[in-house]
Design an enzyme around this catalytic site. Sequence first.
Site, PDB file in Angstrom:
ATOM      1  N   PRO A   2      17.488  14.336  45.264  1.00 25.97           N
ATOM      2  CA  PRO A   2      16.277  14.740  44.523  1.00 25.97           C
ATOM      3  C   PRO A   2      15.919  16.190  44.850  1.00 25.97           C
ATOM      4  O   PRO A   2      15.931  16.591  46.002  1.00 25.97           O
ATOM      5  CB  PRO A   2      15.196  13.799  45.051  1.00 25.97           C
ATOM      6  CG  PRO A   2      15.918  12.676  45.694  1.00 25.97           C
ATOM      7  CD  PRO A   2      17.238  13.214  46.157  1.00 25.97           C
ATOM      8  N   GLU A   3      15.649  16.960  43.833  1.00 21.24           N
ATOM      9  CA  GLU A   3      15.184  18.332  44.054  1.00 21.24           C
ATOM     10  C   GLU A   3      13.668  18.371  43.852  1.00 21.24           C
ATOM     11  O   GLU A   3      13.038  17.367  43.534  1.00 21.24           O
ATOM     12  CB  GLU A   3      15.919  19.290  43.116  1.00 21.24           C
ATOM     13  CG  GLU A   3      17.406  19.383  43.501  1.00 21.24           C
ATOM     14  CD  GLU A   3      18.003  20.754  43.245  1.00 21.24           C
ATOM     15  OE1 GLU A   3      17.294  21.763  43.416  1.00 21.24           O
ATOM     16  OE2 GLU A   3      19.184  20.810  42.885  1.00 21.24           O
ATOM     17  N   HIS A 104      17.676  -2.923  50.476  1.00 21.93           N
ATOM     18  CA  HIS A 104      17.455  -1.524  50.845  1.00 21.93           C
ATOM     19  C   HIS A 104      15.974  -1.146  50.827  1.00 21.93           C
ATOM     20  O   HIS A 104      15.634   0.027  50.920  1.00 21.93           O
ATOM     21  CB  HIS A 104      18.246  -0.598  49.932  1.00 21.93           C
ATOM     22  CG  HIS A 104      19.725  -0.850  49.976  1.00 21.93           C
ATOM     23  ND1 HIS A 104      20.458  -0.798  51.144  1.00 21.93           N
ATOM     24  CD2 HIS A 104      20.604  -1.185  49.005  1.00 21.93           C
ATOM     25  CE1 HIS A 104      21.731  -1.071  50.875  1.00 21.93           C
ATOM     26  NE2 HIS A 104      21.841  -1.319  49.588  1.00 21.93           N
ATOM     27  N   ARG A 126      21.189   4.772  51.185  1.00 23.55           N
ATOM     28  CA  ARG A 126      22.007   5.583  52.105  1.00 23.55           C
ATOM     29  C   ARG A 126      21.252   6.011  53.359  1.00 23.55           C
ATOM     30  O   ARG A 126      21.844   6.516  54.296  1.00 23.55           O
ATOM     31  CB  ARG A 126      22.553   6.797  51.356  1.00 23.55           C
ATOM     32  CG  ARG A 126      23.460   6.369  50.205  1.00 23.55           C
ATOM     33  CD  ARG A 126      23.924   7.551  49.378  1.00 23.55           C
ATOM     34  NE  ARG A 126      24.824   8.418  50.112  1.00 23.55           N
ATOM     35  CZ  ARG A 126      25.327   9.547  49.624  1.00 23.55           C
ATOM     36  NH1 ARG A 126      25.013   9.934  48.404  1.00 23.55           N
ATOM     37  NH2 ARG A 126      26.133  10.290  50.347  1.00 23.55           N
ATOM     38  N   LYS A 169      19.030  43.763  51.219  1.00 21.54           N
ATOM     39  CA  LYS A 169      19.932  42.641  51.500  1.00 21.54           C
ATOM     40  C   LYS A 169      21.209  42.711  50.667  1.00 21.54           C
ATOM     41  O   LYS A 169      21.169  42.797  49.440  1.00 21.54           O
ATOM     42  CB  LYS A 169      19.228  41.309  51.195  1.00 21.54           C
ATOM     43  CG  LYS A 169      18.039  41.008  52.098  1.00 21.54           C
ATOM     44  CD  LYS A 169      18.430  40.035  53.222  1.00 21.54           C
ATOM     45  CE  LYS A 169      17.332  39.894  54.260  1.00 21.54           C
ATOM     46  NZ  LYS A 169      16.220  39.086  53.739  1.00 21.54           N
TER      47      LYS A 169
END
Length: 296
Positions: A2-3, A104, A126, A169
């Site tokens: 998930p972002e 789960h 997981r 940079k």
Amino acid sequence: MPELPEVETVRRGLTPAMEGALLVRAELRRADLRFPFPADFSALVSGRRILSLGRRAKYLLIDLEDGNVIIAHLGMSGSFRVEEGAGPETPGDFHHPRGKDEKHDHVVFHLLSAKGPARVIYNDPRRFGFMDITNRDTLASHVFFRDLGEEPTGNVLDASYLAQRFAGKAQPLKSALLDQKNIAGLGNIYVCEALWRAGLSPMRAAGTLVDAKGKPKKALVLLTEAIRSVIADAIAAGGSSLRDHIQTDGTLGYFQHSFSVYDRAGEPCRTPGCGGTVSRAVQAGRSTFHCPKCQK
Ligand SMILES: [Zn+2]
């Protein structure tokens, strides 16, 4: 994984069930997820009212009335679901049926609100997710948060801020944008998409977007707008819902259908009039998708 837009979608999905509710009991079905739960986790949170649900980067923050904050991270495959009604022994009205395997289900928050009893269940096949507890007063200095940069959803993320971070940079733009000390919670998918929207190569040195006086060049202004808009669009679409991730209400988000470069290697670039082909490269071990023709 998930972002940020998915986590924000989860936050919004859980808010109606959790905000203002009494957290009657936190039921832990194992001693650990990715990390052990704090020893007194259940005792500290049980019997407290939930004031609000927040988010920082990809962490969900559940503020309790006594000043403590539950920190929850979904890891790779974590999800929450809401079950309303009396309980399993009295089959209630399950508004959000899910096909996921109940073995789960690792954490159950038993809630009571004006709408009646409900359960918010954390499922994580997981087990890369985790939960912690800290105090609101010391949250900013917590090890998860103290080095984080600005949110891509807030007004503080502007071109001047990024110019300060990028000046001088030689680091590739892709890496600079993924660096959580610069922007908190921005992940691979949305970096690829924002760079495409801004017409900038992921391989370009970050410092080239800053002028000799340390001010942002126009390209950095456009990139900042692209980052904010791609995140806003993904949140509006309910997250990308890739792989294991599903929204809290069980429906899939649709942003994945509108990726412009991510996971589209070999397909035509969607920039009008470009005619280029999306290519995949590997940068610092992560897949980068971009159009070499229109991203300079
Ligand atoms: Zn192109």
